[in-house]
Write an enzyme that holds these catalytic residues in place. Structure first.
Site, PDB file in Angstrom:
ATOM      1  N   VAL A   1       3.821 -37.621   8.889  1.00 41.53           N
ATOM      2  CA  VAL A   1       2.417 -37.462   9.076  1.00 41.53           C
ATOM      3  C   VAL A   1       2.302 -38.356   7.957  1.00 41.53           C
ATOM      4  CG1 VAL A   1       2.235 -35.224   7.789  1.00 41.53           C
ATOM      5  CG2 VAL A   1       0.289 -36.245   8.854  1.00 41.53           C
ATOM      6  N   GLU A   2       1.296 -39.403   7.833  1.00 40.94           N
ATOM      7  CA  GLU A   2       0.889 -40.077   6.835  1.00 40.94           C
ATOM      8  C   GLU A   2      -0.071 -39.495   5.752  1.00 40.94           C
ATOM      9  OE1 GLU A   2      -0.985 -42.923   4.070  1.00 40.94           O
ATOM     10  OE2 GLU A   2      -2.343 -41.683   5.529  1.00 40.94           O
TER      11      GLU A   2
ATOM     12  N   LYS B   1      -2.276 -39.626   3.450  1.00 38.50           N
ATOM     13  CA  LYS B   1      -3.574 -39.877   3.410  1.00 38.50           C
ATOM     14  C   LYS B   1      -4.423 -39.229   4.512  1.00 38.50           C
ATOM     15  CE  LYS B   1      -7.659 -42.778   2.422  1.00 38.50           C
ATOM     16  NZ  LYS B   1      -8.019 -44.432   2.096  1.00 38.50           N
TER      17      LYS B   1
ATOM     18  N   CYS C   1       4.640 -47.137  -2.312  1.00 42.19           N
ATOM     19  CA  CYS C   1       4.195 -46.584  -0.996  1.00 42.19           C
ATOM     20  C   CYS C   1       3.821 -47.891   0.063  1.00 42.19           C
ATOM     21  CB  CYS C   1       2.804 -46.034  -1.272  1.00 42.19           C
ATOM     22  SG  CYS C   1       1.923 -45.529   0.286  1.00 42.19           S
TER      23      CYS C   1
ATOM     24  N   ASP D   1       5.089 -44.429  -6.555  1.00 41.95           N
ATOM     25  CA  ASP D   1       5.312 -43.049  -6.141  1.00 41.95           C
ATOM     26  C   ASP D   1       6.628 -42.856  -7.165  1.00 41.95           C
ATOM     27  OD1 ASP D   1       3.671 -42.675  -3.784  1.00 41.95           O
ATOM     28  OD2 ASP D   1       5.366 -43.654  -2.791  1.00 41.95           O
TER      29      ASP D   1
ATOM     30  N   HIS E   1       8.633 -41.755   1.053  1.00 43.48           N
ATOM     31  CA  HIS E   1       9.462 -40.953   0.153  1.00 43.48           C
ATOM     32  C   HIS E   1      10.674 -40.416   1.149  1.00 43.48           C
ATOM     33  CE1 HIS E   1       5.247 -40.392  -1.228  1.00 43.48           C
ATOM     34  NE2 HIS E   1       5.564 -39.905  -2.259  1.00 43.48           N
ATOM     35  N   GLU E   2      10.408 -40.148   2.447  1.00 40.14           N
ATOM     36  CA  GLU E   2      11.515 -39.815   3.220  1.00 40.14           C
ATOM     37  C   GLU E   2      12.522 -40.890   3.454  1.00 40.14           C
ATOM     38  OE1 GLU E   2       7.578 -37.871   4.759  1.00 40.14           O
ATOM     39  OE2 GLU E   2       8.148 -39.531   3.973  1.00 40.14           O
TER      40      GLU E   2
ATOM     41  N   ARG F   1      -0.142 -36.450  -5.344  1.00 38.56           N
ATOM     42  CA  ARG F   1      -1.286 -37.490  -5.138  1.00 38.56           C
ATOM     43  C   ARG F   1      -2.072 -36.947  -4.248  1.00 38.56           C
ATOM     44  NH1 ARG F   1       0.545 -43.173  -3.178  1.00 38.56           N
ATOM     45  NH2 ARG F   1       1.322 -43.288  -5.281  1.00 38.56           N
ATOM     46  N   GLY F   2      -3.631 -36.819  -4.320  1.00 42.73           N
ATOM     47  CA  GLY F   2      -4.493 -36.453  -3.668  1.00 42.73           C
ATOM     48  C   GLY F   2      -4.026 -34.992  -3.142  1.00 42.73           C
TER      49      GLY F   2
END
EC number: 1.7.1.13
Length: 285
Positions: free
Chosen positions: A80-81, A83, A191, A198, A231-232, A260-261
């Protein structure tokens, strides 16, 4: 499907009503095609997401808060993205639920639908001292000073360079496999959606007949600094590179990325599911 989709290309509208449609899936195959290794060997492990800004309303209209951990299996066809996950969690802020368990069940259903695999969801009360979200320390030795005595400047590279692992090394092998456990706080990549940096901590446990050269390993980790990858994907690239160079009998690669967020992402890949560690949280998270 573009990885940018509707995210990052226009002003973001933050939903104020429950909106599961904001969840944006990204195919794992996009990153694995770039790695060009055996997909099935990258599917053992989990991506642990930790969310610190989860809130909803109880039936009195009073805001409730919790910390969440989502466990997404590495075998899922989609991720899943990040943001879009933030927007989804924000959409729950003003929705009434009768219990924490109801929230947990709903999030698990929506995330599982998005990534097309069963996602494990845990919600932790802020007063729970045994939540597993206390600050931990990586296992092994820190290799961040492995180049302290070197006079050679480490060059920036645009892409990860696995050839650095064998730099100035002999072909000497250990008669019996030895386990090396180490970590670095210097993992950095970009990213691919926003191009923002990141930062993370990388930890490796590897059993191999080839000795690990800490200086070369640090050079290799630093070669990710300008790489664009989720990241993955970065963790899977490292797992694939170490597997091919060291031919280990056992391998565990994990990373804890900074938040982040309100969300941090922590991928882990193992050569055997029995090697899977417990999820944890580090000081920068």
């Amino acid at each position: 499907m573009s990885i940018h989709g509707i995210l990052g290309e226009q002003t973001t509208d933050y939903p104020t009503e429950y909106s599961p449609e904001t969840l944006y899936p990204i195919a794992r195959s996009m990153g694995r095609e770039v790695i060009g290794w055996q997909d099935d060997k990258l599917e053992v492990g989990f991506d642990w997401w930790q969310a610190f800004e989860l809130s909803w309303l109880n039936e009195q209209g009073i805001s409730q808060v919790a910390i969440a951990r989502f466990g997404i299996p590495a075998s899922s066809p989609f991720i899943v993205e990040s943001k879009s996950l933030k927007l989804y969690l924000n959409s729950i802020n003003f929705t009434e639920f009768g219990s924490l368990e109801t929230v947990q069940t709903l999030i698990a259903k929506d995330l599982s639908k998005c990534v097309q695999a069963e996602v494990n969801v845990e919600l932790f009360d802020l007063e729970d001292e045994h939540s597993g979200l206390l600050i931990a320390q990586p296992d092994g030795i820190c290799i961040d000073d492995a180049l302290a005595d070197s006079t050679e400047k480490v060059a920036l590279t645009l892409h990860p360079d696995a050839s650095l692992l064998e730099r100035n090394t002999s072909d000497a092998k250990i008669s019996e496999g030895k386990t090396f456990s180490f970590y670095s706080n210097l993992l950095r990549s970009n990213c691919p959606v926003t191009n923002q940096p990141d930062w993370g901590t990388l930890a490796v446990s590897i059993t191999s007949n080839k000795p690990v050269n800490n200086a070369n390993m640090l050079r290799y980790i630093l070669s990710f600094r300008q790489h664009n990858g989720f990241h993955e994907q970065c963790v899977e690239q490292i797992f694939a590179d170490l597997s091919q160079y060291y031919e280990p009998s056992e391998l565990m690669v994990r990373a804890w990325y900074t938040r982040r967020g309100g969300i941090d992402i922590n991928p882990c890949r193992v050569s055997d599911i029995a090697l899977l560690p417990v999820p944890s949280r580090l000081i920068r998270q």
